[in-house]
Design an enzyme around this catalytic site. Sequence first.
Site, PDB file in Angstrom:
ATOM      1  N   LYS A  35     -12.774  -2.098   6.909  1.00 36.05           N
ATOM      2  CA  LYS A  35     -12.330  -3.227   7.660  1.00 36.05           C
ATOM      3  C   LYS A  35     -12.591  -2.947   9.243  1.00 36.05           C
ATOM      4  O   LYS A  35     -13.012  -4.055   9.729  1.00 36.05           O
ATOM      5  CB  LYS A  35     -10.760  -3.088   7.523  1.00 36.05           C
ATOM      6  CG  LYS A  35     -10.280  -3.063   5.969  1.00 36.05           C
ATOM      7  CD  LYS A  35      -8.509  -2.636   5.909  1.00 36.05           C
ATOM      8  CE  LYS A  35      -8.257  -2.460   4.579  1.00 36.05           C
ATOM      9  NZ  LYS A  35      -8.678  -3.485   3.695  1.00 36.05           N
ATOM     10  N   ASP A  86      -1.586   6.266   6.841  1.00 37.16           N
ATOM     11  CA  ASP A  86      -2.470   5.381   6.298  1.00 37.16           C
ATOM     12  C   ASP A  86      -2.759   4.443   7.229  1.00 37.16           C
ATOM     13  O   ASP A  86      -2.158   3.208   7.394  1.00 37.16           O
ATOM     14  CB  ASP A  86      -2.118   4.787   5.016  1.00 37.16           C
ATOM     15  CG  ASP A  86      -3.192   3.914   4.351  1.00 37.16           C
ATOM     16  OD1 ASP A  86      -4.274   3.484   4.974  1.00 37.16           O
ATOM     17  OD2 ASP A  86      -2.935   3.148   3.340  1.00 37.16           O
ATOM     18  N   TRP A 105       0.900  -1.122  -0.061  1.00 32.46           N
ATOM     19  CA  TRP A 105       0.006   0.059   0.140  1.00 32.46           C
ATOM     20  C   TRP A 105       0.961   1.353  -0.084  1.00 32.46           C
ATOM     21  O   TRP A 105       0.431   2.448  -0.704  1.00 32.46           O
ATOM     22  CB  TRP A 105      -1.076  -0.029   0.912  1.00 32.46           C
ATOM     23  CG  TRP A 105      -2.049  -1.028   0.988  1.00 32.46           C
ATOM     24  CD1 TRP A 105      -1.933  -2.330   1.528  1.00 32.46           C
ATOM     25  CD2 TRP A 105      -2.917  -1.070  -0.156  1.00 32.46           C
ATOM     26  NE1 TRP A 105      -3.138  -2.930   0.874  1.00 32.46           N
ATOM     27  CE2 TRP A 105      -3.658  -2.413  -0.024  1.00 32.46           C
ATOM     28  CE3 TRP A 105      -3.482  -0.204  -1.116  1.00 32.46           C
ATOM     29  CZ2 TRP A 105      -4.702  -2.712  -0.946  1.00 32.46           C
ATOM     30  CZ3 TRP A 105      -4.508  -0.424  -1.920  1.00 32.46           C
ATOM     31  CH2 TRP A 105      -5.120  -1.561  -2.041  1.00 32.46           C
TER      32      TRP A 105
HETATM   33  N1  PMP Z   1      -4.335   1.244   2.272  1.00 26.78           N
HETATM   34  C1  PMP Z   1      -4.325  -0.039   3.049  1.00 26.78           C
HETATM   35  C2  PMP Z   1      -3.353  -0.203   4.126  1.00 26.78           C
HETATM   36  C3  PMP Z   1      -5.191  -1.013   2.580  1.00 26.78           C
HETATM   37  O1  PMP Z   1      -5.344  -2.196   3.141  1.00 26.78           O
HETATM   38  C4  PMP Z   1      -6.054  -0.379   1.672  1.00 26.78           C
HETATM   39  C5  PMP Z   1      -7.025  -1.743   1.285  1.00 26.78           C
HETATM   40  N2  PMP Z   1      -6.930  -2.955   1.189  1.00 26.78           N
HETATM   41  C6  PMP Z   1      -6.062   0.679   0.923  1.00 26.78           C
HETATM   42  C7  PMP Z   1      -5.201   1.532   1.428  1.00 26.78           C
HETATM   43  C8  PMP Z   1      -7.101   1.087  -0.273  1.00 26.78           C
HETATM   44  O2  PMP Z   1      -8.153   1.250   0.274  1.00 26.78           O
HETATM   45  P1  PMP Z   1      -9.536   1.443  -0.327  1.00 26.78           P
HETATM   46  O3  PMP Z   1     -10.001   0.404  -1.035  1.00 26.78           O
HETATM   47  O4  PMP Z   1     -10.431   1.946   0.551  1.00 26.78           O
HETATM   48  O5  PMP Z   1      -9.375   2.573  -1.635  1.00 26.78           O
END
Ligand code: PMP
Length: 408
Positions: free
Chosen positions: A243, A219, A149
């Site tokens: 989550k 994040d 990420w």
């Molecule tokens: N950052 C992290 C740490 C994630 O786990 C995720 C989704 N799995 C995201 C960003 C992206 O999130 P979204 O699907 O809400 O765009």
Amino acid sequence: MATCCMTSGVALSARFAGKKVVARRSVPAATVRRGATVTAAAAAPATAARKFNFSAGPAMLPLDVLEECKEDMINYKGTGMSVMEMSHRGKDFMKIASEAEADLRELVGIPDNYKVLFLQGGASSQFAAIPMNLAPKGGVADFITTGAWGVKAIAEAKKYMDVNEAATSKASNFSTIPDASEWKLTPGAKFVHICSNETIGGVEFKDIPDTGDVPLVADMSSNYLSKPIDVKRFGLIYGGVQKNIGPAGMAIIIVREDLIGETNPVCPTMFDYKLMADNESMYNTPPCWTMYTSGLVFKKLLKMGGLEAVEKANQAKAKMLYDTIDGSDGYYVSPVDPKYRSLMNVPFTLGGGADLEKKFLKEADALGLESLKGHRSVGGARASIYNAMPVEGVQALVDFMTEFKASN
Ligand code: PMP
């Protein structure tokens, strides 16, 4: 896929007994009894078929919150309509929205000089919105990359400003966090970005790094509200809710107000934090249902005793799983540096290889232990044990792991 009755201890034991596993505890029948607004009898048919969902997200929601949503679904508190149908400018929804923000502020202890934004577009949109708001005239941002990420965040930021990868744990296949003493930070950087919990690799910061006067941006998508957050140590915190908090469709941004006000000229109106803050996240139609459901979760967490209590429960659940892995003599293997093991996402492999892993996942799935397959980029297994995963779910998983090891 076989369905499994996870709310009946008898049925679970019977299914496990067929595989020579006896679940030590019965599972959330008690949760049904705790449900404030429905009787157990009315809830039984639907809840009886619920599984323990170990998905990385969307993930399990608390059963009592789902029950309350169900109760409110057709006619929200006598308004004659569902929350999904009401005007976001009407007094009923305005109350839901303002209570959600007030409860979140109380739960986290958000100082008054921070704005709270409920925005559509998930965390991924914030990968772009953050550089456009925090670096309106460009400049450099430092990124600490500890997983997939973080890699995505840096790639997106690069479109709007200069980026410096100040440290990366890529060489270890993102199984650790580089020591802060090794970070090559840029003097005068606009911000330093971390991912506080990498969902795929299962690597979690245990301390908040000190970045001095440079705003720290985190994040928190996969460990939001899983433990106390010292907000004043951050310039900006963001994360999707799907989550640990509510249904998909929203990101929550907590941002220090002096950092916003100006945007990159190419910034879309919808990404302008100041505009959104001035309009209380309602410049346009907000994600009403997600805000409402998230608000119920905030109330639940407050009732549980706040984020300290939540953290304790999460530590206990994670310990059960890591102890099982570590006590398996290499049958199960955690690839993560023990110092940075995530409380939320627990990846593991089977020392016995790919075929055994396949068998493990297939049998777990048949028992109603859902979505244990590791992310496609890393393979193996991964158990995501967010706030709403009951301890009984983790117990069922470790019982299964122990039994599987004994018979394979
Ligand atoms: N950052 C992290 C740490 C994630 O786990 C995720 C989704 N799995 C995201 C960003 C992206 O999130 P979204 O699907 O809400 O765009």
